[in-house]
Design a protein around this motif. Structure first.
Motif, short mmCIF file in Angstrom:
data_model
loop_
_atom_site.label_atom_id
_atom_site.label_comp_id
_atom_site.label_asym_id
_atom_site.label_seq_id
_atom_site.Cartn_x
_atom_site.Cartn_y
_atom_site.Cartn_z
N UNK A 14 38.29 50.79 39.84
CA UNK A 14 39.66 51.16 39.49
C UNK A 14 40.48 49.89 39.33
N UNK A 15 41.50 49.97 38.49
CA UNK A 15 42.39 48.83 38.32
C UNK A 15 43.07 48.53 39.65
N UNK A 16 43.09 47.27 40.12
CA UNK A 16 43.75 46.95 41.38
C UNK A 16 45.23 47.34 41.37
N UNK A 17 45.70 47.88 42.50
CA UNK A 17 47.10 48.26 42.67
C UNK A 17 47.71 47.26 43.63
N UNK A 68 43.56 37.83 39.44
CA UNK A 68 42.18 37.46 39.08
C UNK A 68 41.22 38.62 38.84
N UNK A 69 41.52 39.81 39.34
CA UNK A 69 40.53 40.90 39.32
C UNK A 69 40.95 42.00 38.35
N UNK A 70 39.99 42.44 37.52
CA UNK A 70 40.23 43.50 36.55
C UNK A 70 39.13 44.56 36.63
N UNK A 71 39.41 45.69 36.07
CA UNK A 71 38.49 46.82 36.02
C UNK A 71 37.15 46.40 35.41
N UNK A 72 36.05 46.78 36.06
CA UNK A 72 34.71 46.54 35.53
C UNK A 72 34.08 45.23 35.91
N UNK A 73 34.83 44.31 36.50
CA UNK A 73 34.28 43.00 36.83
C UNK A 73 33.34 43.06 38.04
N UNK A 74 32.27 42.24 38.03
CA UNK A 74 31.35 42.19 39.16
C UNK A 74 31.94 41.30 40.26
N UNK A 75 31.97 41.82 41.50
CA UNK A 75 32.55 41.09 42.63
C UNK A 75 31.62 41.04 43.81
N UNK A 76 31.86 40.07 44.67
CA UNK A 76 31.26 40.00 46.00
C UNK A 76 32.43 40.11 46.97
N UNK A 77 32.35 41.08 47.88
CA UNK A 77 33.44 41.32 48.83
C UNK A 77 32.90 41.23 50.24
#
Length: 163
Positions: A14-17, A68-77
């Motif tokens: 989801x798009x960050x809020x 920096x963060x958008x919908x669909x991007x691969x992340x490490x959390x």
């Protein structure tokens, strides 16, 4: 401290809020983490079960997520896992949240251009030094030693002891 720390790799679902509150900045988004496994019969990778986590970021991390963060991007959390159980309309419901301490792009699946953010004390220092043309805290030099210095250092080494 008996906290459950996790590190998950997935895609932003989801798009960050982003919210600015009295307690500071806050951001949240959903992260989809899909199990992948090798199917020997089909000789190919196959998707398994997908888990969804609500990722919460606070303060500076939240501000950086917004930029920096958008919908669909691969992340490490990386962060604290919190599992919630609730009753809604007579139905039992559960969810998993991660209170993030670090978030980054998964560089195994793409590239990123890192830009350092300035803390408020760094920003004021830099503003006062703008006229001088010299930064207050220069970045360290990560270059390797010139060959002549490396050769001189090698000549001054003690000989290895024979056993």
């Amino acid at each position: 401290m008996n906290e459950t720390m996790v590190c998950v790799v997935g895609n932003v679902a989801t798009q960050p809020v982003f919210r600015e509150t009295a307690a500071g900045a806050s951001a949240r988004f959903r992260l989809a983490v899909t199990q992948r496994y090798w199917d020997r019969e089909k000789n190919a990778w196959k998707d398994g079960h997908t888990n969804f986590f609500t990722v919460w970021a606070n303060r500076v991390l939240a501000t950086n997520v917004q930029a920096s963060v958008s919908l669909g991007e691969p992340l490490v959390v990386r962060g604290r896992l919190k599992v919630r159980s609730e009753q809604r309309d007579g139905q039992s419901w559960s969810g998993a949240d991660i209170e993030a301490s670090a978030i980054g792009h998964d560089l195994a699946r793409g590239t990123a251009a890192f830009r350092r953010t300035l803390r408020s004390d760094q920003a004021s220092d830099q503003m006062s030094d703008r006229g001088s043309g010299t930064p207050t805290r220069p970045e360290p030099s990560w270059e390797t030693e010139p060959a002549d210095r490396a050769d001189a250092a090698a000549q001054h080494q003690e000989p290895a002891l024979a056993m």
